[in-house]
Design an enzyme around this catalytic site. Sequence first.
Site, PDB file in Angstrom:
ATOM      1  N   SER A   1       0.768  -1.224   0.056  1.00  0.00           N
ATOM      2  CA  SER A   1      -0.107  -0.094  -0.005  1.00  0.00           C
ATOM      3  C   SER A   1       0.869   1.318  -0.080  1.00  0.00           C
ATOM      4  O   SER A   1       1.610   1.369  -0.712  1.00  0.00           O
ATOM      5  CB  SER A   1      -0.973  -0.151   1.097  1.00  0.00           C
ATOM      6  OG  SER A   1      -2.056   0.649   0.959  1.00  0.00           O
TER       7      SER A   1
ATOM      8  N   HIS B   1      -7.618  -6.095   0.145  1.00  0.00           N
ATOM      9  CA  HIS B   1      -6.501  -5.128   0.035  1.00  0.00           C
ATOM     10  C   HIS B   1      -5.306  -5.862   1.080  1.00  0.00           C
ATOM     11  O   HIS B   1      -4.337  -5.734   0.799  1.00  0.00           O
ATOM     12  CB  HIS B   1      -6.916  -3.617   0.520  1.00  0.00           C
ATOM     13  CG  HIS B   1      -5.742  -2.641   0.558  1.00  0.00           C
ATOM     14  ND1 HIS B   1      -5.269  -2.342  -0.804  1.00  0.00           N
ATOM     15  CD2 HIS B   1      -5.124  -1.851   1.522  1.00  0.00           C
ATOM     16  CE1 HIS B   1      -4.136  -1.496  -0.356  1.00  0.00           C
ATOM     17  NE2 HIS B   1      -4.304  -1.275   0.946  1.00  0.00           N
TER      18      HIS B   1
END
Length: 258
Positions: A81, A236
């Site tokens: 990320s 995610h």
Amino acid sequence: MERKHHFVLVHNAYHGAWIWYKLKPLLESAGHRVTAVELAASGIDPRPIQAVETVDEYSKPLIETLKSLPENEEVILVGFSFGGINIALAADIFPAKIKVLVFLNAFLPDTTHVPSHVLDKYMEMPGGLGDCEFSSHETRNGTMSLLKMGPKFMKARLYQNCPIEDYELAKMLHRQGSFFTEDLSKKEKFSEEGYGSVQRVYVMSSEDKAIPCDFIRWMIDNFNVSKVYEIDGGDHMVMLSKPQKLFDSLSAIATDYM
């Protein structure tokens, strides 16, 4: 005999090294060495984010980790990320210490724009940040934007495919953080000789709702990578929702970069 590697894992904003608790033993059981870096004002670091005013200060534990490596050692550096920004910064300083950069559901900066470019584009996307809490902090160099994730946002956009226990753990452990966009917008572009010279690959989740697949493909078109690995069914937080599949992808990368 298959060569073993040293993986250095870099967590996302608002979290800490604890996110790798499922992946780390999988890699170690395969014989690899694993260092899960705790960035400044993250995880169990007691400092608040307000005490860490620049992305360089935030990234210092990663830089110190790479600086301490033996002279000829190369690592597989994994950035998750916002960790994509951290590993690009590290690669700009220590390109010779990195065998390959692995961008895992990560922001992928380029060498032609300021380092905040992909973050600026990301913030232009529709969708909003739901119940996240925004604030700001005045630093020596200007204003620093801060964010604390809301539980509804976390569940819908980051943890939708994770076991409920991991979502509950994250609600207890997540922290206020920053994307350091103001600081990154003032930094020099990453260099072709540093960051741009290091091999890079991308690992993406098919069901990532935090950094959508279309945006990931735009970043890859903007700054090419050698190979893209896709994890089916991953959200995610893929190291928690699909740890075995992520291990398989990293094992394939380790084999490709013997």
